[in-house]
Structure formats: C-alpha cells, structure tokens
Write a protein that holds these residues in place. Sequence first.
Motif, PDB file in Angstrom:
ATOM      1  N   ARG A 212      -1.970  12.285  -1.408  1.00  0.00           N
ATOM      2  CA  ARG A 212      -3.040  11.283  -1.451  1.00  0.00           C
ATOM      3  C   ARG A 212      -3.043  10.427  -0.181  1.00  0.00           C
ATOM      4  O   ARG A 212      -4.104  10.039   0.309  1.00  0.00           O
ATOM      5  N   ALA A 213      -1.868  10.141   0.368  1.00  0.00           N
ATOM      6  CA  ALA A 213      -1.787   9.369   1.617  1.00  0.00           C
ATOM      7  C   ALA A 213      -2.459  10.129   2.753  1.00  0.00           C
ATOM      8  O   ALA A 213      -3.210   9.551   3.549  1.00  0.00           O
TER       9      ALA A 213
ATOM     10  N   GLU B 288     -10.268   0.860   6.604  1.00  0.00           N
ATOM     11  CA  GLU B 288      -8.989   1.401   7.050  1.00  0.00           C
ATOM     12  C   GLU B 288      -7.932   1.239   5.958  1.00  0.00           C
ATOM     13  O   GLU B 288      -7.803   0.178   5.361  1.00  0.00           O
ATOM     14  N   PRO B 289      -7.160   2.296   5.685  1.00  0.00           N
ATOM     15  CA  PRO B 289      -6.111   2.173   4.676  1.00  0.00           C
ATOM     16  C   PRO B 289      -4.997   1.245   5.165  1.00  0.00           C
ATOM     17  O   PRO B 289      -4.759   1.118   6.363  1.00  0.00           O
TER      18      PRO B 289
ATOM     19  N   LEU C 161       0.264   3.301   3.213  1.00  0.00           N
ATOM     20  CA  LEU C 161       0.126   4.671   3.693  1.00  0.00           C
ATOM     21  C   LEU C 161       1.487   5.244   4.073  1.00  0.00           C
ATOM     22  O   LEU C 161       1.830   6.361   3.689  1.00  0.00           O
TER      23      LEU C 161
ATOM     24  N   GLU D  67      -4.797  12.398   2.469  1.00  0.00           N
ATOM     25  CA  GLU D  67      -6.241  12.409   2.216  1.00  0.00           C
ATOM     26  C   GLU D  67      -6.882  11.079   2.613  1.00  0.00           C
ATOM     27  O   GLU D  67      -7.972  11.061   3.187  1.00  0.00           O
ATOM     28  N   ARG D  68      -6.222   9.960   2.302  1.00  0.00           N
ATOM     29  CA  ARG D  68      -6.751   8.645   2.696  1.00  0.00           C
ATOM     30  C   ARG D  68      -6.805   8.512   4.208  1.00  0.00           C
ATOM     31  O   ARG D  68      -7.786   8.017   4.772  1.00  0.00           O
TER      32      ARG D  68
ATOM     33  N   MET E 171     -16.061   3.590   5.587  1.00  0.00           N
ATOM     34  CA  MET E 171     -14.862   3.454   4.785  1.00  0.00           C
ATOM     35  C   MET E 171     -13.904   2.530   5.505  1.00  0.00           C
ATOM     36  O   MET E 171     -13.771   2.556   6.713  1.00  0.00           O
TER      37      MET E 171
ATOM     38  N   ARG F 240      -9.733  10.799   5.479  1.00  0.00           N
ATOM     39  CA  ARG F 240     -11.076  10.271   5.187  1.00  0.00           C
ATOM     40  C   ARG F 240     -11.405   9.052   6.044  1.00  0.00           C
ATOM     41  O   ARG F 240     -12.522   8.895   6.523  1.00  0.00           O
ATOM     42  N   ALA F 241     -10.426   8.179   6.229  1.00  0.00           N
ATOM     43  CA  ALA F 241     -10.683   6.945   6.974  1.00  0.00           C
ATOM     44  C   ALA F 241     -10.773   7.180   8.477  1.00  0.00           C
ATOM     45  O   ALA F 241     -11.552   6.512   9.158  1.00  0.00           O
TER      46      ALA F 241
END
Length: 191
Positions: free
Chosen positions: A22-23, A3-4, A9, A25-26, A1, A29-30
């Motif tokens: 959501r930020a 990087e956000p 973010l 979670e991103r 994945m 995950r990343a």
Amino acid sequence: MEEPDGKALRDDALAGGERGKRAFERLWRAWWPRLCWFASTWRGLPAAEREDAVADALVRAYGSLGAYDPSRPLAPWLYRIAARRFSDAARAASRHSTLALDPAGDEASWDPPSGEDHARELETRDLADRCRAAMARLPGADRRIAWLRFRDGLDASAIGRALGLPAGTVRWRLHLIRKTVGTAVGVDDEA
C-alpha cells in the motif's frame, strides 16, 4: 492528489507485506504525474524513455525509504533521486542515440470561448503561449528550477536540496528567470 506523509510512508514500506504494498501504491499515485512533468524538463531525455526513467526513480525511491529522514520534507528528497535518475538516463540516451526528441509539451484546447470573454480568453492564451515558449528557451537547469517553484510550489531551500544547489543560488536563478521570461513575453516586472 496530496503528497503522502513521509514518515508514514517510510514506516509502512519498512513494515513490508500488505502495508509495504500500500505504501508503494500511495507513492506511485501521488508522485507519478509530478515526476512525469519533472522529467519533461530534461533536454536529451527522449520522450520514449521518460516513463521508464520515472518508474525507475519511483522504484529507487521506494527501495531507499529506509535511508529517508522523516524529519525532513519528502518532496526535495524524492526530486533529488529523480533528478539523478533523469540525468543518468539522458547521458545514456546521448551515448546510444543520435536523435533525442524534445516534445512540444501539452497542447491547450483551441475551442473558441463563448460569450463576451472571447477577447480576454485569446489574450490569456497568447500570453500563456509566449510564456511557454520563453520557458522552453531557458537552459535545462533553469527550467527545472522554474518548474519546481511555479508548478510544484517548492521554496528555494527545498529546490536547492532537490537539485543539489545552495538556496541562495536558487533564489538568484529565480530572479533571473522571472526577468528573462518577463522580458520575453513583454511583461514589465519593475512595477
């Protein structure tokens, strides 16, 4: 994945509500897998405490996004937070435990390859094993530098920001790491 985006973010985290959720979670995950690997470079940080230290680092990073400067790369900033957390956890573990486990790391699959590539595959595995063993013998700071450079692709200045070292020191350490590992695995780096 991938990087956000650090600015997006930060903006979403500061907005709160669903955007903030959501930020987070991103971010999780990343960065969860990357920081788990990064935590494995800390000697003295027991394997049983690594996931907790990674989770704590991610929560701290999320809570500190308001202080993050979006004009700078996110990776060194986040690795610096994680490095501090992992160092704290390793110190705490050494005070509270007489046994600090250092896991063997990931194990490669040992299923025999098929076809005429068998000899080449065995040579590659042998070289990879020797390289892993040489990297495991490096001092902790050098293992972290090597991991950030060769696994995560950070440059010397980003590694320096992440670990609190001058970029010149990081470049010198990388030179010594290459030489040490090359000698240990029998690869001539002078060509």
